[in-house]
Design an enzyme around this catalytic site. Sequence first.
Site, PDB file in Angstrom:
ATOM      1  N   SER A  37      24.466  39.672  38.308  1.00  0.00           N
ATOM      2  CA  SER A  37      23.974  38.450  38.958  1.00  0.00           C
ATOM      3  C   SER A  37      24.779  38.130  40.220  1.00  0.00           C
ATOM      4  O   SER A  37      24.223  37.577  41.183  1.00  0.00           O
ATOM      5  CB  SER A  37      23.970  37.271  37.984  1.00  0.00           C
ATOM      6  N   ILE A  65      39.770  48.150  34.128  1.00  0.00           N
ATOM      7  CA  ILE A  65      41.020  47.866  34.842  1.00  0.00           C
ATOM      8  C   ILE A  65      41.311  49.044  35.755  1.00  0.00           C
ATOM      9  O   ILE A  65      41.238  50.209  35.339  1.00  0.00           O
ATOM     10  CB  ILE A  65      42.163  47.617  33.841  1.00  0.00           C
ATOM     11  N   LEU A  66      41.588  48.739  37.012  1.00  0.00           N
ATOM     12  CA  LEU A  66      41.801  49.797  38.005  1.00  0.00           C
ATOM     13  C   LEU A  66      43.300  50.003  38.223  1.00  0.00           C
ATOM     14  O   LEU A  66      44.077  49.053  38.260  1.00  0.00           O
ATOM     15  CB  LEU A  66      41.121  49.413  39.315  1.00  0.00           C
ATOM     16  N   ASN A  68      37.720  40.778  44.156  1.00  0.00           N
ATOM     17  CA  ASN A  68      37.256  40.615  42.778  1.00  0.00           C
ATOM     18  C   ASN A  68      36.880  39.152  42.567  1.00  0.00           C
ATOM     19  O   ASN A  68      37.419  38.266  43.231  1.00  0.00           O
ATOM     20  CB  ASN A  68      38.369  41.009  41.801  1.00  0.00           C
ATOM     21  N   SER A  76      37.264  32.068  40.647  1.00  0.00           N
ATOM     22  CA  SER A  76      38.148  32.414  41.768  1.00  0.00           C
ATOM     23  C   SER A  76      37.726  33.754  42.349  1.00  0.00           C
ATOM     24  O   SER A  76      37.444  34.693  41.604  1.00  0.00           O
ATOM     25  CB  SER A  76      39.599  32.570  41.289  1.00  0.00           C
TER      26      SER A  76
END
Length: 238
Positions: free
Chosen positions: A32, A111-112, A126, A155
């Site tokens: 979305s 998780i990168l 992000n 955020s």
Amino acid sequence: MTALTLPIGKSPIDRSAGSSAGLVVLISGRGSNLQAIINAVRAGRLPAEIRAVIGNEHGAPGLARARTAGVPTHVISHRDFSTRDQFEQALIDRIDPYSPRLVVLAGFMRILGKSFIDHYAGRLLNIHPSLLPAFPGLHTHARALQSGVKYHGASVHFATPDVDGGPVIIQASVPVRPDDTPEILAERVLQEEHRIYPLAIRWFLENRLSIRDGKVLLDGQQRPEQGLPSTGSAATIS
Ligand code: GRF
């Protein structure tokens, strides 16, 4: 002490190609936020070109949204790689030929690692469904309800190796109501996500963001439009 101001996207570690406004968006599911970005581009509110959408899950509904919008899609499943490094190198190999100025994580649920994040340092965004630094990680809406906070929100931040800990560009808050469930609260927050993510991307592409002392500045200052708390509580952006 001299404050260092680093113009985002113009740093020596910026590997972006020229002054184009190309985006690559990474998703895992519903998409979305991707749709909100697509809609903002279509409406002329975001002068950007979504060059590709990459998912790590076959069948992610967001991939269908991208195809409907005529955006090239790719799936790189983390399950096809034995190490995270290999998976992330495959992502980089897929992303870089599109020469994006900005890489946008929009509900990308992996998780990168540091080498991926360093590769896109200063041009990797992000969105997180909480008023960071409150509630990093998962299940943010349920945790917000359990903790009894009066305000919750979302955020947009620069991604750093510190998960959900990078410098915040913009926040939006919503009230928490007594009869809220995690689902109802999530929906209220999501409406704000759809508003602030395209806005943060636009600011980035307009070269209006910089970082000083770990804080993101808009036009050289911390401004009310960023929704950032100046006295401890986050303000709703009008
Ligand atoms: C959003 O709540 C976003 O903040 C979080 O994951 C969710 C993704 O939703 N990172 P969608 O796929 O954009 O609908």
